[in-house]
Design a protein around this motif. Structure first.
Motif, PDB file in Angstrom:
ATOM      1  N   THR A   1      -1.005 -34.235   9.780  1.00 44.42           N
ATOM      2  CA  THR A   1      -1.715 -35.126   8.857  1.00 44.42           C
ATOM      3  C   THR A   1      -1.986 -36.450   9.538  1.00 44.42           C
ATOM      4  O   THR A   1      -1.057 -37.065  10.095  1.00 44.42           O
TER       5      THR A   1
ATOM      6  N   LEU B   1      -5.346 -26.724  14.797  1.00 41.18           N
ATOM      7  CA  LEU B   1      -5.190 -28.088  14.295  1.00 41.18           C
ATOM      8  C   LEU B   1      -4.053 -28.115  13.293  1.00 41.18           C
ATOM      9  O   LEU B   1      -3.972 -27.244  12.416  1.00 41.18           O
ATOM     10  N   TRP B   2      -3.188 -29.116  13.380  1.00 37.95           N
ATOM     11  CA  TRP B   2      -2.039 -29.196  12.470  1.00 37.95           C
ATOM     12  C   TRP B   2      -1.665 -30.654  12.219  1.00 37.95           C
ATOM     13  O   TRP B   2      -2.083 -31.555  12.951  1.00 37.95           O
TER      14      TRP B   2
ATOM     15  N   ARG C   1      -7.454 -28.035   8.844  1.00 39.32           N
ATOM     16  CA  ARG C   1      -6.373 -27.607   9.730  1.00 39.32           C
ATOM     17  C   ARG C   1      -6.387 -26.100   9.936  1.00 39.32           C
ATOM     18  O   ARG C   1      -7.147 -25.370   9.314  1.00 39.32           O
TER      19      ARG C   1
END
Length: 222
Positions: free
Chosen positions: A216, A213-214, A142
């Motif tokens: 889960t 990117l972040w 991430r």
């Protein structure tokens, strides 16, 4: 005179039905309850009970037809849900707030919803499209990243699979196309796209472009 009357009668039989006449009913919608029933009921503002009804099935099928999803069978499956989420992100700028706005182009990868798009400021320049990120234990990394290498015909010597339209952003992790099902399991850490989407993104982005990117991926530990 009899010949003339007979000709008029024949012509009247050949006149097509009025365009306002109701179309014949299509086949009944028979899909049963599926894993994303509640989510799609919520999106369609139906009664949220997690149980497929004839009305639910018909509403989901109409939605699938609008989005070009095949088969349009009324099933509340993951593929339909992800494409609905992508459509919602496309239509509503508020759905894109988690990705930072910058004056330059950013590729946004929402790992929570498994969707990717590219934006400049708050304006969309690509997508949104569904993706598949790393499976449990091989999660996609991430944070802020940068494309450092591009290879249209890359082949993985680790997994022994083609990685067409590969755009590497962190070690061996890349954005790339796949023929595999985007809506099952997960990748080895890369962000997988449908081949057509991967090709268009490859043609759009350049070495040095930024990614963010972040989140889960559902079902993974991080």
């Amino acid at each position: 005179m009899r010949w003339l009357l007979a000709s008029i009668a024949a012509l009247s039989l050949a006149v097509p039905a009025s365009p306002d006449a109701p179309a014949p009913a299509g086949p009944a919608c028979r899909a049963g309850t599926a894993p994303y029933q509640r989510e799609l009921e919520r999106e369609l503002r139906l009664t949220v009970d997690g149980r497929q009804s004839a009305a639910d099935c018909a509403a989901i099928r109409r939605l699938q037809q609008r989005l070009g999803i095949r088969p349009a069978d009324g099933s509340a499956n993951l593929r339909t849900y992800r494409l609905v989420v992508a459509d919602k992100i496309r239509r509503n700028p508020a759905e894109r707030r988690a990705c930072p706005a910058r004056p330059y182009r950013i590729t946004c990868v929402d790992l929570n919803r498994q969707v990717l798009w590219a934006q400049s400021g708050r304006g969309l320049v690509f997508g949104p499209v569904p993706v598949r990120s790393g499976r449990d234990g091989l999660e996609t990394r991430r944070g802020w990243q940068r494309i450092y290498q591009k290879n249209r015909y890359h082949y993985s010597t680790i997994y022994h699979v083609p990685m067409p339209y590969a755009q590497f952003f962190n070690g061996g992790q890349a954005l790339h196309g796949t023929r595999s099902d985007l809506f099952s399991s997960g990748s080895g850490g890369c962000v997988n796209l449908a081949l057509g989407d991967a090709r268009r993104l490859y043609d759009l982005l350049q070495k040095g472009d930024r990614l963010y990117l972040w989140g889960t991926k559902p079902g993974t530990g991080g």
